[in-house]
Design an enzyme around this catalytic site. Structure first.
Site, PDB file in Angstrom:
ATOM      1  N   ARG A   1      64.090  48.522  54.809  1.00  0.00           N
ATOM      2  CA  ARG A   1      62.954  49.039  55.599  1.00  0.00           C
ATOM      3  C   ARG A   1      61.967  49.862  54.778  1.00  0.00           C
ATOM      4  NH1 ARG A   1      67.194  49.925  59.302  1.00  0.00           N
ATOM      5  NH2 ARG A   1      67.330  48.172  60.724  1.00  0.00           N
TER       6      ARG A   1
ATOM      7  N   LYS B   1      47.907  46.769  50.477  1.00  0.00           N
ATOM      8  CA  LYS B   1      48.081  45.506  51.205  1.00  0.00           C
ATOM      9  C   LYS B   1      49.068  44.663  50.420  1.00  0.00           C
ATOM     10  CE  LYS B   1      43.830  44.740  53.771  1.00  0.00           C
ATOM     11  NZ  LYS B   1      42.665  43.852  53.921  1.00  0.00           N
TER      12      LYS B   1
ATOM     13  N   GLU C   1      35.435  40.032  42.500  1.00  0.00           N
ATOM     14  CA  GLU C   1      35.771  41.204  43.329  1.00  0.00           C
ATOM     15  C   GLU C   1      34.974  42.423  42.866  1.00  0.00           C
ATOM     16  OE1 GLU C   1      37.520  40.757  45.986  1.00  0.00           O
ATOM     17  OE2 GLU C   1      39.123  39.294  45.647  1.00  0.00           O
TER      18      GLU C   1
ATOM     19  N   LYS D   1      37.147  51.307  45.956  1.00  0.00           N
ATOM     20  CA  LYS D   1      38.318  50.883  46.727  1.00  0.00           C
ATOM     21  C   LYS D   1      39.047  52.106  47.273  1.00  0.00           C
ATOM     22  CE  LYS D   1      41.595  47.847  48.001  1.00  0.00           C
ATOM     23  NZ  LYS D   1      42.148  46.537  47.863  1.00  0.00           N
TER      24      LYS D   1
ATOM     25  N   GLU E   1      42.693  49.312  58.103  1.00  0.00           N
ATOM     26  CA  GLU E   1      41.628  48.356  58.403  1.00  0.00           C
ATOM     27  C   GLU E   1      41.285  48.288  59.885  1.00  0.00           C
ATOM     28  OE1 GLU E   1      41.500  44.872  55.804  1.00  0.00           O
ATOM     29  OE2 GLU E   1      40.777  43.734  57.514  1.00  0.00           O
TER      30      GLU E   1
ATOM     31  N   ARG F   1      37.204  49.108  56.230  1.00  0.00           N
ATOM     32  CA  ARG F   1      37.951  48.434  55.169  1.00  0.00           C
ATOM     33  C   ARG F   1      37.744  46.915  55.211  1.00  0.00           C
ATOM     34  NH1 ARG F   1      44.126  49.331  52.789  1.00  0.00           N
ATOM     35  NH2 ARG F   1      43.979  47.586  51.326  1.00  0.00           N
TER      36      ARG F   1
ATOM     37  N   ASN G   1      36.455  42.456  52.552  1.00  0.00           N
ATOM     38  CA  ASN G   1      36.735  41.026  52.666  1.00  0.00           C
ATOM     39  C   ASN G   1      35.477  40.172  52.606  1.00  0.00           C
ATOM     40  OD1 ASN G   1      39.606  40.939  52.935  1.00  0.00           O
ATOM     41  ND2 ASN G   1      39.325  42.019  54.864  1.00  0.00           N
TER      42      ASN G   1
ATOM     43  N   HIS H   1      35.725  36.465  51.934  1.00  0.00           N
ATOM     44  CA  HIS H   1      37.136  36.072  51.985  1.00  0.00           C
ATOM     45  C   HIS H   1      37.443  35.083  53.109  1.00  0.00           C
ATOM     46  CE1 HIS H   1      37.509  39.235  49.071  1.00  0.00           C
ATOM     47  NE2 HIS H   1      38.815  39.176  49.022  1.00  0.00           N
TER      48      HIS H   1
ATOM     49  N   HIS I   1      39.261  32.103  51.850  1.00  0.00           N
ATOM     50  CA  HIS I   1      40.649  31.787  52.214  1.00  0.00           C
ATOM     51  C   HIS I   1      40.738  30.353  52.734  1.00  0.00           C
ATOM     52  CE1 HIS I   1      42.010  36.264  52.755  1.00  0.00           C
ATOM     53  NE2 HIS I   1      41.974  35.885  51.500  1.00  0.00           N
TER      54      HIS I   1
ATOM     55  N   HIS J   1      41.810  32.541  43.618  1.00  0.00           N
ATOM     56  CA  HIS J   1      41.360  33.402  44.720  1.00  0.00           C
ATOM     57  C   HIS J   1      39.926  33.913  44.455  1.00  0.00           C
ATOM     58  CE1 HIS J   1      41.536  36.379  47.918  1.00  0.00           C
ATOM     59  NE2 HIS J   1      41.185  37.303  47.053  1.00  0.00           N
TER      60      HIS J   1
HETATM   61  P1  NAD Z   1      47.591  35.848  39.518  1.00  0.00           P
HETATM   62  O1  NAD Z   1      48.471  36.941  39.878  1.00  0.00           O
HETATM   63  O2  NAD Z   1      48.021  34.453  39.854  1.00  0.00           O
HETATM   64  O3  NAD Z   1      47.268  35.922  37.961  1.00  0.00           O
HETATM   65  C1  NAD Z   1      46.432  34.963  37.406  1.00  0.00           C
HETATM   66  C2  NAD Z   1      47.064  34.259  36.190  1.00  0.00           C
HETATM   67  O4  NAD Z   1      46.952  35.089  35.059  1.00  0.00           O
HETATM   68  C3  NAD Z   1      48.529  33.942  36.353  1.00  0.00           C
HETATM   69  O5  NAD Z   1      48.793  32.708  35.729  1.00  0.00           O
HETATM   70  C4  NAD Z   1      49.193  35.075  35.596  1.00  0.00           C
HETATM   71  O6  NAD Z   1      50.479  34.731  35.144  1.00  0.00           O
HETATM   72  C5  NAD Z   1      48.241  35.267  34.440  1.00  0.00           C
HETATM   73  N1  NAD Z   1      48.194  36.598  33.857  1.00  0.00           N
HETATM   74  C6  NAD Z   1      48.245  37.786  34.505  1.00  0.00           C
HETATM   75  N2  NAD Z   1      48.004  38.783  33.648  1.00  0.00           N
HETATM   76  C7  NAD Z   1      47.825  38.241  32.435  1.00  0.00           C
HETATM   77  C8  NAD Z   1      47.504  38.779  31.166  1.00  0.00           C
HETATM   78  N3  NAD Z   1      47.261  40.070  30.985  1.00  0.00           N
HETATM   79  N4  NAD Z   1      47.413  37.919  30.121  1.00  0.00           N
HETATM   80  C9  NAD Z   1      47.594  36.585  30.309  1.00  0.00           C
HETATM   81  N5  NAD Z   1      47.846  36.022  31.504  1.00  0.00           N
HETATM   82  C10 NAD Z   1      47.957  36.844  32.552  1.00  0.00           C
HETATM   83  O7  NAD Z   1      46.143  36.019  40.200  1.00  0.00           O
HETATM   84  P2  NAD Z   1      45.238  37.283  40.499  1.00  0.00           P
HETATM   85  O8  NAD Z   1      43.854  36.774  40.476  1.00  0.00           O
HETATM   86  O9  NAD Z   1      45.597  38.448  39.698  1.00  0.00           O
HETATM   87  O10 NAD Z   1      45.617  37.635  42.011  1.00  0.00           O
HETATM   88  C11 NAD Z   1      45.340  36.756  43.065  1.00  0.00           C
HETATM   89  C12 NAD Z   1      46.176  37.155  44.247  1.00  0.00           C
HETATM   90  O11 NAD Z   1      45.844  38.478  44.649  1.00  0.00           O
HETATM   91  C13 NAD Z   1      45.979  36.283  45.457  1.00  0.00           C
HETATM   92  O12 NAD Z   1      47.223  35.940  45.984  1.00  0.00           O
HETATM   93  C14 NAD Z   1      45.231  37.171  46.415  1.00  0.00           C
HETATM   94  O13 NAD Z   1      45.490  36.858  47.757  1.00  0.00           O
HETATM   95  C15 NAD Z   1      45.751  38.515  46.064  1.00  0.00           C
HETATM   96  N6  NAD Z   1      44.882  39.622  46.428  1.00  0.00           N
HETATM   97  C16 NAD Z   1      45.435  40.665  47.086  1.00  0.00           C
HETATM   98  C17 NAD Z   1      44.666  41.755  47.429  1.00  0.00           C
HETATM   99  C18 NAD Z   1      45.295  42.931  48.097  1.00  0.00           C
HETATM  100  O14 NAD Z   1      44.576  43.812  48.539  1.00  0.00           O
HETATM  101  N7  NAD Z   1      46.599  43.002  48.150  1.00  0.00           N
HETATM  102  C19 NAD Z   1      43.311  41.789  47.081  1.00  0.00           C
HETATM  103  C20 NAD Z   1      42.772  40.719  46.387  1.00  0.00           C
HETATM  104  C21 NAD Z   1      43.574  39.634  46.063  1.00  0.00           C
HETATM  105  N1  GLY Z   2      41.317  43.275  49.293  1.00  0.00           N
HETATM  106  C1  GLY Z   2      40.935  43.798  50.544  1.00  0.00           C
HETATM  107  C2  GLY Z   2      41.600  45.074  50.929  1.00  0.00           C
HETATM  108  O1  GLY Z   2      42.387  45.622  50.205  1.00  0.00           O
HETATM  109  O2  GLY Z   2      41.344  45.541  51.979  1.00  0.00           O
END
Ligand code: NAD
Ligand code: GLY
Length: 359
Positions: free
Chosen positions: A119, A141, A183, A225, A235, A239, A243, A246, A250, A263
């Site tokens: 939990r 998130k 972003e 942020k 949100e 907040r 998006n 998005h 999405h 993404h």
């Molecule tokens: P990712 O985590 O898939 O990383 C992108 C690629 O880069 C992967 O192949 C990874 O292995 C590689 N990589 C990472 N760091 C590296 C480095 N320093 N050197 C070499 N390779 C490296 O993608 P991302 O763009 O970081 O994240 C996308 C995800 O984030 C999506 O799932 C999206 O929904 C999520 N997201 C979440 C939020 C949130 O608020 N939680 C906000 C925006 C996006």
């Molecule tokens: N990436 C959108 C949020 O964190 O609200």
């Protein structure tokens, strides 16, 4: 090093930003760990670069490591279950801290596992992509994808700290760097006209990975942020503006198969579609819509939706967006450059024109 504080009362936490932090003061990280054990979660691409330095930083703790496969298509409940299994095999308890070393995929799934295990246990974000540094690692998130919708299963669960070593960006693929810039540009578009001008002037330096330019962009983005999240953690209001692009994005990600469009790429195209709709509503002038398209294209991002997607495809996926309330779709649109708004007051005919590309 610069440190920001995300102000959430007793759940406040520091965001450390700087070069070489993974080979620096271990206390930045270990001070935030309440128990004696940790589990580092990373993936097979990132671990060869950065696992060893992180293990050195956490040498004073009993740590184990779980290496997951790489890719958005692995951001699933099944993969979260692998983390739960590892935690149980390691006899983890409520004072075990999960440490996410990687991009948004690793951060989101590790945070989700931390939110659910017994939990809720602590976790720390060590983001290694630009996107994760400026967005996903900050704000709590967490979640996984469902075949019928992106990020549909998740929880709000804040990390204990975020450690951003900007040197890790030097090994990131160009395409991923650009995805992160989508972003960064978002913050300028929704709330900071001056930052947009700075981005326009420094885009070449950012693409060339100039450390000073990158640090400024990350710092400014994290400031935005942190301010937004502190004001509206769950949100219920502003907040949602984070998006921008998005809802369209999405839909592109889900329709094209997770991982085919990054993404940030999908968000970039979605942002242009949001700007086009804002233009059709008369809220943005044609040259302002052009500026949005131009800035994203300069960051080497796609600015037109995939030709194989129909308006019906978009509508199907947009109908399950988390911003749908009581059956009504809300979108983030722009009422000016640097001015976002969350609204359901858009003309559905104009939306159809954007989706059918009859602009
Ligand atoms: P990712 O985590 O898939 O990383 C992108 C690629 O880069 C992967 O192949 C990874 O292995 C590689 N990589 C990472 N760091 C590296 C480095 N320093 N050197 C070499 N390779 C490296 O993608 P991302 O763009 O970081 O994240 C996308 C995800 O984030 C999506 O799932 C999206 O929904 C999520 N997201 C979440 C939020 C949130 O608020 N939680 C906000 C925006 C996006
Ligand atoms: N990436 C959108 C949020 O964190 O609200």
């Amino acid at each position: 090093m610069k440190t920001l504080n995300l102000d959430l009362g007793e759940r406040s936490y520091p965001i450390h930003i700087g070069q070489g932090l993974l080979s620096g003061d271990a206390g930045l990280l270990t001070r935030q760990i309440r128990g004696r054990s940790g589990v580092i979660v990373s993936n097979e691409t990132i671990a060869p670069f950065y696992l060893e330095p992180l293990q050195r930083l956490t040498a004073g703790l009993k740590t184990s490591t779980l290496i997951l496969p790489d890719g958005e298509s692995w951001k699933t409940l099944e993969t979260a279950d692998r983390i739960f299994t590892h935690l149980l095999e390691q006899h983890a308890d409520r004072r075990t801290t999960l440490i996410a070393l990687g991009g948004g995929v690793i951060g989101d799934i590790t945070g989700f596992a931390a939110a659910c295990f017994q939990r809720g246990i602590d976790f720390i974000q060590v983001p290694t992509t630009l996107l994760a540094m400026v967005d996903s690692s900050v704000g709590g998130k967490t979640g996984v994808n469902h075949a019928l919708g992106k990020n549909m299963i998740g929880a709000f669960h804040q990390p204990r700290c975020v450690l951003i070593d900007t040197d890790t960006l030097q090994t990131l693929a160009d395409r991923e760097l650009s995805a992160g810039l989508a972003e960064v540009i978002k913050y300028g578009l929704i709330r900071d006209r001056g930052f947009l001008d700075w981005l326009d002037a420094h885009m070449d330096a950012l693409l060339a990975r100039d450390p000073q330019a990158l640090t400024h962009a990350i710092l400014r983005s994290c400031e935005h942020k942190a301010e937004v999240v502190a004001a509206d953690e769950f949100e219920t209001g502003q907040r949602a503006m984070l998006n921008l692009g998005h809802t369209f994005g999405h839909a592109i990600e889900a329709a094209m198969g997770y991982g085919n469009w990054l993404h940030g790429e999908a968000v970039a195209t979605g942002t242009v579609m949001a700007a086009e709709l804002s233009g059709l509503m008369g809220w943005l002038a044609p040259d302002e819509v052009g500026f949005v398209r131009h800035l994203l294209a300069r960051a080497h991002l796609p600015v037109t939706p995939p030709t194989e997607m129909t308006a019906a495809d978009f509508s199907r996926y947009m109908a399950v967006d988390k911003k749908v309330l009581d059956g009504t779709l809300r979108l983030i649109l722009l009422t000016g450059l640097g001015q976002g708004t969350v609204t359901s007051e858009f003309d559905p005919v104009a939306l159809q024109r954007v989706l059918t590309r009859t602009l």
